[in-house]
Structure formats: structure tokens, C-alpha cells
Scaffold this motif. Structure first.
Motif, PDB file in Angstrom:
ATOM      1  N   LEU A  93       0.827  -1.209   0.000  1.00  0.00           N
ATOM      2  CA  LEU A  93       0.000   0.000   0.000  1.00  0.00           C
ATOM      3  C   LEU A  93       0.861   1.258   0.000  1.00  0.00           C
ATOM      4  N   LEU A  94       1.985   1.225   0.726  1.00  0.00           N
ATOM      5  CA  LEU A  94       2.902   2.372   0.688  1.00  0.00           C
ATOM      6  C   LEU A  94       3.504   2.540  -0.706  1.00  0.00           C
ATOM      7  N   ALA A  95       3.898   1.434  -1.326  1.00  0.00           N
ATOM      8  CA  ALA A  95       4.449   1.517  -2.683  1.00  0.00           C
ATOM      9  C   ALA A  95       3.407   2.080  -3.655  1.00  0.00           C
ATOM     10  N   LYS A  96       2.181   1.591  -3.552  1.00  0.00           N
ATOM     11  CA  LYS A  96       1.105   2.078  -4.423  1.00  0.00           C
ATOM     12  C   LYS A  96       0.842   3.559  -4.197  1.00  0.00           C
ATOM     13  N   ALA A  97       0.878   3.982  -2.928  1.00  0.00           N
ATOM     14  CA  ALA A  97       0.659   5.396  -2.615  1.00  0.00           C
ATOM     15  C   ALA A  97       1.753   6.281  -3.196  1.00  0.00           C
ATOM     16  N   ALA A  98       2.939   5.699  -3.422  1.00  0.00           N
ATOM     17  CA  ALA A  98       4.046   6.441  -4.029  1.00  0.00           C
ATOM     18  C   ALA A  98       4.095   6.211  -5.536  1.00  0.00           C
ATOM     19  N   ASP A  99       2.989   5.686  -6.099  1.00  0.00           N
ATOM     20  CA  ASP A  99       2.817   5.507  -7.542  1.00  0.00           C
ATOM     21  C   ASP A  99       3.759   4.474  -8.146  1.00  0.00           C
ATOM     22  N   ALA A 100       4.183   3.481  -7.356  1.00  0.00           N
ATOM     23  CA  ALA A 100       4.979   2.374  -7.871  1.00  0.00           C
ATOM     24  C   ALA A 100       4.061   1.212  -8.235  1.00  0.00           C
ATOM     25  N   HIS A 101       4.543   0.356  -9.121  1.00  0.00           N
ATOM     26  CA  HIS A 101       3.762  -0.811  -9.531  1.00  0.00           C
ATOM     27  C   HIS A 101       3.660  -1.819  -8.395  1.00  0.00           C
ATOM     28  N   VAL A 102       2.465  -2.332  -8.181  1.00  0.00           N
ATOM     29  CA  VAL A 102       2.215  -3.434  -7.249  1.00  0.00           C
ATOM     30  C   VAL A 102       1.398  -4.475  -8.004  1.00  0.00           C
ATOM     31  N   GLY A 103       1.852  -5.732  -8.010  1.00  0.00           N
ATOM     32  CA  GLY A 103       1.118  -6.746  -8.758  1.00  0.00           C
ATOM     33  C   GLY A 103       1.594  -8.139  -8.437  1.00  0.00           C
TER      34      GLY A 103
END
Length: 235
Positions: A93-103
Motif C-alpha cells: 500500500l505504501l508503494a502504491k501510494a508512491a505511484d509504484a507498480h504493485v502486482g
């Protein structure tokens, strides 16, 4: 300090992290975003925030609409400079909030996997308290890319394992908080199948004491960093 513990299920809570919190004289306040109840007060006002894992994934906002609100919350916490430590789903969620890919990963990591600190990780005030190499307990199907404005702190064979975003937010993909009863509960959960339940049970019973010592070390280091950030400025 009051420390907000954001949890996403009954068996994915603070585990051994509760010990360092109490030993340092702080209070842990638990909140479940899925309950749709508001946190006792705005999360940005807490001395620090711990964000734990869950059976859901960071991109499952259709199945779990409350994830949209949690995404917005992560962005606010980062912008406010609130000390945050995200674990597994919390890290994603932190990575996603920083606009990084999560998958999804090519294959899940469930069990014990070699993990290595980067040079930045060895210098980091939180991750740097850990050994340069260690076997980490993992339980995840998704992974994250390191955000563009973050420093990678640890990595494994399949995916990045930790990063720091700015000076106040840390993310770890592995599970430093787990207790033996938590892990055995995951192994026995029919809705979340484990590829080698008995092998993992035996390995975890042999490793958990040393792993819990590392988890306490990591939590103490994060709390120490949070204490420095929230200490009153003396003139």
C-alpha cells in the motif's frame, strides 16, 4: 506516544511488535479500516503508524472498497511525514501510494527465503539494525517495485524486500512481526493454501525464536526513529 496499529484481519495483527511498544512506554491503538468505523482520531496525529498484512491485495478495490480510503490515507501519512512502517500488504500500500507498480509475482513466496540488505539498507537507521543477510519469513503472492523517490533497503531473489520513502516511511515485504501461533494459523487456513504445510511448520518451529529476536530489533529501531522525529524541539 500513541501508536496506531492498522490491521486487516484477526490473525494478521501486531504479533511480537506489541512487546517493544509496551517496553518503550507507548500505547498501541488498533483500528480496522474494513470495519468502516473511523479511527479514534486522525491517523496523522499519532506518534507513529504500523500497517500490517492481510489476505486481500492492494489492487482489489472492487472487492474491498475500503482500500480506496486506505490508499488516500497512506498518501496523507507520507505527505505529513508521520512515521510509518508498512508490512507485507502495508508495504504494498505504501508503494502504491508512491505511484509504484504493485502486482502478482511469477510465483508466491511462502516460507523462509534468503534476504540481503543493500548498501543503503546497511546504513539505514531501521533496517541497518538487521544482519546483512538473513532468512526472512514470507507469505505473499504480490510484490512491489521500489518507488522512484525511495531507496531500496533489502532484496530477495524474486522481488524487492524493503524500501524507505523520504525520512519517515519504511516498507518491508517480509513478516518480522509473526508469532508461531500466527504462522500455524495461516498454515491451517483452508482458504489460504500452503504448498508444504508440514515442512513449513517444522522449519518455523526451528527458526521462530531467532526470527522473533530480529523482529523485536526491527520494531525497536523503528520506534526509536519515530521518537526522534516526534521529540519536542529544544531552543
Amino acid at each position: 506516544m500513541e501508536i496506531l496499529s492498522i490491521v486487516h484481519g484477526g490473525n494478521v495483527r501486531e504479533g511480537i511488535f506489541g512487546d517493544p511498544v509496551r517496553e518503550r512506554g507507548h500505547e498501541l491503538v488498533e483500528w480496522r479500516p474494513a470495519s468502516r468505523l473511523r479511527a479514534p482520531r486522525p491517523p496523522e496525529e499519532y506518534g507513529a503508524v504500523l500497517v500490517f498484512g492481510g489476505a486481500m491485495h492492494a489492487d482489489q478495490e472492487e472487492q474491498h472498497p475500503w482500500l480506496r480510503g486506505e490508499d488516500a490515507l497512506m498518501r496523507r501519512l507520507v505527505d505529513a511525514g508521520t512515521p510509518v512502517l508498512g508490512i507485507c500488504l502495508g508495504a504494498q500500500l505504501l508503494a502504491k501510494a508512491a505511484d509504484a507498480h504493485v502486482g502478482p509475482l511469477d510465483e508466491p513466496e511462502i516460507g523462509w527465503f534468503p534476504t540481503e540488505l543493500t548498501e543503503s539498507g546497511e546504513r539505514d537507521p531501521v533496517l541497518g539494525r538487521l544482519p546483512r543477510t538473513f532468512d526472512a519469513f514470507q507469505w505473499h503472492w504480490y510484490g512491489f517495485d521500489v518507488p522512484a523517490r525511495a531507496e531500496e533497503l533489502a532484496r530477495g531473489e524474486l522481488c524487492p524486500q524493503a524500501f524507505r520513502l523520504g525520512d519517515s516511511a519504511w516498507a518491508v515485504q517480509f513478516h518480522p512481526e509473526v508469532t508461531l501461533p500466527q504462522v500455524e494459523g495461516w498454515i491451517d487456513d483452508p482458504d489460504d493454501p500452503c504448498p508444504d504445510p508440514e515442512g513449513l511448520r517444522v522449519a518455523t518451529r526451528a527458526r521462530i525464536a531467532e526470527w522473533n529476536a530480529l523482529g523485536r530489533t526491527l520494531c525497536h529501531a523503528f520506534l526509536e526513529a519515530a521518537e526522534r522525529m516526534t521529540a519536542p524541539t529544544r531552543v
